[in-house]
Design a protein around this motif. Structure first.
Motif, PDB file in Angstrom:
ATOM      1  N   LEU A  53     -61.931  27.538  10.583  1.00  0.00           N
ATOM      2  CA  LEU A  53     -62.852  27.091  10.032  1.00  0.00           C
ATOM      3  C   LEU A  53     -64.331  28.161   9.692  1.00  0.00           C
ATOM      4  O   LEU A  53     -65.118  27.531  11.374  1.00  0.00           O
ATOM      5  CB  LEU A  53     -63.288  25.473   9.859  1.00  0.00           C
ATOM      6  CG  LEU A  53     -64.446  25.890   8.838  1.00  0.00           C
ATOM      7  CD1 LEU A  53     -63.840  25.647   6.758  1.00  0.00           C
ATOM      8  CD2 LEU A  53     -64.712  23.871   7.809  1.00  0.00           C
ATOM      9  N   LEU A  70     -67.564  28.752   9.002  1.00  0.00           N
ATOM     10  CA  LEU A  70     -68.490  27.980   8.083  1.00  0.00           C
ATOM     11  C   LEU A  70     -69.885  28.787   8.532  1.00  0.00           C
ATOM     12  O   LEU A  70     -70.175  28.550   9.605  1.00  0.00           O
ATOM     13  CB  LEU A  70     -67.836  26.634   7.263  1.00  0.00           C
ATOM     14  CG  LEU A  70     -68.911  26.382   6.337  1.00  0.00           C
ATOM     15  CD1 LEU A  70     -67.991  25.390   5.829  1.00  0.00           C
ATOM     16  CD2 LEU A  70     -70.460  25.491   6.035  1.00  0.00           C
ATOM     17  N   THR A 123     -67.699  17.490   9.971  1.00  0.00           N
ATOM     18  CA  THR A 123     -67.636  17.764   8.340  1.00  0.00           C
ATOM     19  C   THR A 123     -66.287  17.548   8.204  1.00  0.00           C
ATOM     20  O   THR A 123     -65.734  18.376   9.113  1.00  0.00           O
ATOM     21  CB  THR A 123     -68.487  19.230   8.032  1.00  0.00           C
ATOM     22  OG1 THR A 123     -67.413  20.548   8.875  1.00  0.00           O
ATOM     23  CG2 THR A 123     -70.010  20.150   9.091  1.00  0.00           C
ATOM     24  N   CYS A 163     -63.572  18.727   4.770  1.00  0.00           N
ATOM     25  CA  CYS A 163     -63.932  20.115   4.034  1.00  0.00           C
ATOM     26  C   CYS A 163     -62.390  19.581   3.215  1.00  0.00           C
ATOM     27  O   CYS A 163     -61.565  19.251   3.373  1.00  0.00           O
ATOM     28  CB  CYS A 163     -63.319  21.642   4.729  1.00  0.00           C
ATOM     29  SG  CYS A 163     -65.316  21.708   5.195  1.00  0.00           S
ATOM     30  N   CYS A 218     -60.055  21.608   1.245  1.00  0.00           N
ATOM     31  CA  CYS A 218     -59.453  22.823   1.433  1.00  0.00           C
ATOM     32  C   CYS A 218     -58.031  22.669  -0.521  1.00  0.00           C
ATOM     33  O   CYS A 218     -57.201  21.852  -0.231  1.00  0.00           O
ATOM     34  CB  CYS A 218     -58.760  22.906   2.482  1.00  0.00           C
ATOM     35  SG  CYS A 218     -59.939  22.922   3.978  1.00  0.00           S
ATOM     36  N   HIS A 231     -57.507  17.701   2.907  1.00  0.00           N
ATOM     37  CA  HIS A 231     -58.810  17.554   4.158  1.00  0.00           C
ATOM     38  C   HIS A 231     -58.487  18.075   5.525  1.00  0.00           C
ATOM     39  O   HIS A 231     -57.603  17.433   5.865  1.00  0.00           O
ATOM     40  CB  HIS A 231     -59.148  16.035   3.364  1.00  0.00           C
ATOM     41  CG  HIS A 231     -59.521  15.711   1.517  1.00  0.00           C
ATOM     42  ND1 HIS A 231     -58.531  15.680   1.452  1.00  0.00           N
ATOM     43  CD2 HIS A 231     -60.573  15.900   1.563  1.00  0.00           C
ATOM     44  CE1 HIS A 231     -58.643  15.128   0.141  1.00  0.00           C
ATOM     45  NE2 HIS A 231     -59.984  15.380   0.166  1.00  0.00           N
ATOM     46  N   ASN A 260     -69.550  25.750   1.127  1.00  0.00           N
ATOM     47  CA  ASN A 260     -68.086  26.409   1.183  1.00  0.00           C
ATOM     48  C   ASN A 260     -68.208  27.375   2.232  1.00  0.00           C
ATOM     49  O   ASN A 260     -68.875  27.869   2.652  1.00  0.00           O
ATOM     50  CB  ASN A 260     -68.229  27.392  -0.298  1.00  0.00           C
ATOM     51  CG  ASN A 260     -68.215  26.945  -1.562  1.00  0.00           C
ATOM     52  OD1 ASN A 260     -67.665  25.534  -1.426  1.00  0.00           O
ATOM     53  ND2 ASN A 260     -69.262  27.258  -2.453  1.00  0.00           N
ATOM     54  N   ALA A 307     -62.738  25.646   1.083  1.00  0.00           N
ATOM     55  CA  ALA A 307     -62.826  24.838   2.486  1.00  0.00           C
ATOM     56  C   ALA A 307     -64.354  24.708   1.410  1.00  0.00           C
ATOM     57  O   ALA A 307     -65.003  25.377   1.810  1.00  0.00           O
ATOM     58  CB  ALA A 307     -62.865  24.817   3.927  1.00  0.00           C
ATOM     59  N   THR A 308     -64.876  23.213   1.051  1.00  0.00           N
ATOM     60  CA  THR A 308     -66.203  22.880   0.696  1.00  0.00           C
ATOM     61  C   THR A 308     -65.871  21.520   0.927  1.00  0.00           C
ATOM     62  O   THR A 308     -65.637  20.508   1.055  1.00  0.00           O
ATOM     63  CB  THR A 308     -65.804  22.629  -0.585  1.00  0.00           C
ATOM     64  OG1 THR A 308     -65.110  23.854  -1.796  1.00  0.00           O
ATOM     65  CG2 THR A 308     -67.442  22.100  -1.376  1.00  0.00           C
ATOM     66  N   ILE A 309     -67.727  21.462   1.715  1.00  0.00           N
ATOM     67  CA  ILE A 309     -68.192  20.279   2.677  1.00  0.00           C
ATOM     68  C   ILE A 309     -67.910  18.993   1.491  1.00  0.00           C
ATOM     69  O   ILE A 309     -68.265  19.461   0.668  1.00  0.00           O
ATOM     70  CB  ILE A 309     -68.749  20.679   3.832  1.00  0.00           C
ATOM     71  CG1 ILE A 309     -69.328  21.134   4.365  1.00  0.00           C
ATOM     72  CG2 ILE A 309     -69.741  19.177   4.151  1.00  0.00           C
ATOM     73  CD1 ILE A 309     -70.142  21.857   5.475  1.00  0.00           C
TER      74      ILE A 309
END
Length: 377
Positions: free
Chosen positions: A89, A91, A120, A122, A124, A134, A152, A165-167
């Motif tokens: 990841l 980020l 964290t 995320c 996806c 996830h 993101n 990817a978003t937390i």
């Protein structure tokens, strides 16, 4: 119907009489019995095929399984990714290597919180596709100032596919001792900023309320406004007297602290400053150090369904290798020249110099500087 059901030879009736007579006259039966006998003689070998297949799988996969879920060799050696590592990841200027797939962030976080690791979760997704998954990514380097729900990043799986990817969830734990050292000062600064913002918001609300009440009083048909409250001199005098006493007490305390500090030998002054810093940051650093020593991979895997019944520690030196901080490429240089930077006013420098001269003047007037030089001799 009963006669048809009881009739013998219905199974071979479709072959016809000529074909049946040909089969009866030939050696077909003996050849068929011979083939059946040969098959039965190989029954033991056929039954052992399943055992051979299992043995082949053990030969191929057992060592890999042991190196990933018993000895964790692939995870600690880092010459290749372990089976449970889903990818990398990227980020917040970091590359997180410890990423595992999870079915539900909420369910996984319940047990994974025991790992004492900053996680964290995320969501996806792939562009142009309905695929979604996830992951739980462990941050073991840097700080958590800019990590928040909604940020993101980019996730690359083991096959090299990129995912957005978003937390969506965070399990907070200490990331480093350095972050713990600065956290008290950041909390104090954040608290001061919040209080100032609340005070300003309250003042704005009071002004809006007062303006609204005045406008409503000026409206046609409104009740006549009440006469303003007369100015109470005694009340305000008491308030200002209390404020003056508080400021005086604070100034006296600061003066006594500074006078005591200036009377110390020069070599003791850095020790006092260092002790004050340790008094503020020491407790959070100790707590962070103890938690970092307790980081454990097992709860993260156990929460994902892996039956891992051992401690797989992630100590501080090894943890720093699981999160890579962004660095400038070789040969690159940072440009500190900003053509659009705000013009700096020198009032801060003058204020600092003025305060320094005032402090030195007071110290000279009290004889503290002379005493310091006398002690130094």
């Amino acid at each position: 119907e009963d006669w048809l059901a009881a009739k013998a030879g219905a199974e071979v009736e479709s072959l016809g009489t000529a074909r049946l007579q040909e089969l009866l006259a030939g050696d077909s039966r003996r050849e068929l019995e011979k083939i059946i006998f040969e098959d039965l003689s190989l029954a033991e070998q056929v039954e052992s095929f399943e055992g051979v297949t299992r043995l082949v799988h053990f030969t191929r996969d057992l060592l890999v399984l042991l190196n990933n879920f018993v000895a964790f060799r692939d995870f600690y050696a880092q010459d290749r990714k372990a089976i449970f590592q889903a990818g990398t990841l990227y980020l917040d200027g970091r590359a997180c290597e410890l990423c595992v797939r999870v079915a539900s962030p909420d369910t996984h976080a319940t047990l994974a919180a025991l790992s004492q690791t900053y996680l964290t979760y995320c969501r996806c997704t792939r562009r142009g596709s309905t695929e979604q998954m996830h992951i739980a990514a462990a941050f073991t380097g840097g700080d958590s100032d800019n990590l928040m729900v909604g940020r993101n990043g980019i996730f690359y799986d083991r096959n090299g596919n990129d995912w957005d990817a978003t937390i969506v969830k965070i399990v907070e734990h200490p990331i480093s001792v350095r972050q713990a050292f600065l956290s008290p000062y950041k909390r104090i600064g954040r608290m001061i900023g919040e209080q100032i913002a609340k005070f300003a918001a309250a003042k704005d609300s009071a002004v809006d309320t007062a303006a609204g009440s005045k406008l409503s009083g000026m409206a046609p048909g409104a009740d006549p406004a009440k006469p303003p409250t007369p100015f109470d001199v005694g009340k305000f005098a008491g308030i200002f007297a209390a404020i003056g006493l508080a400021l005086g007490a604070l100034g006296t305390a600061l003066a006594s602290v500074m006078s005591g500090f200036l009377t110390m030998p020069v070599w003791q002054m850095p020790l006092v400053v260092g002790g004050l810093v340790l008094m503020i940051s020491g407790p959070s650093m100790i707590i962070a150090y103890l938690k970092l020593r307790q980081r454990n991979l097992a709860p993260i895997l156990d929460a994902g369904g892996w039956a891992v019944n051992t401690k797989a520690r992630i100590n501080i030196p090894f943890g720093t290798t699981l999160t890579t901080l962004a660095e400038l490429p070789m040969g690159a240089k940072r440009s500190t020249v900003d053509p659009f930077a705000d013009k700096k006013t020198p009032w801060k420098k003058w204020a600092v110099l003025l305060a320094l001269f005032v402090a030195l003047g007071m110290a000279w007037d009290k004889g503290y500087i002379q005493q310091i030089f006398a002690n130094a001799r």
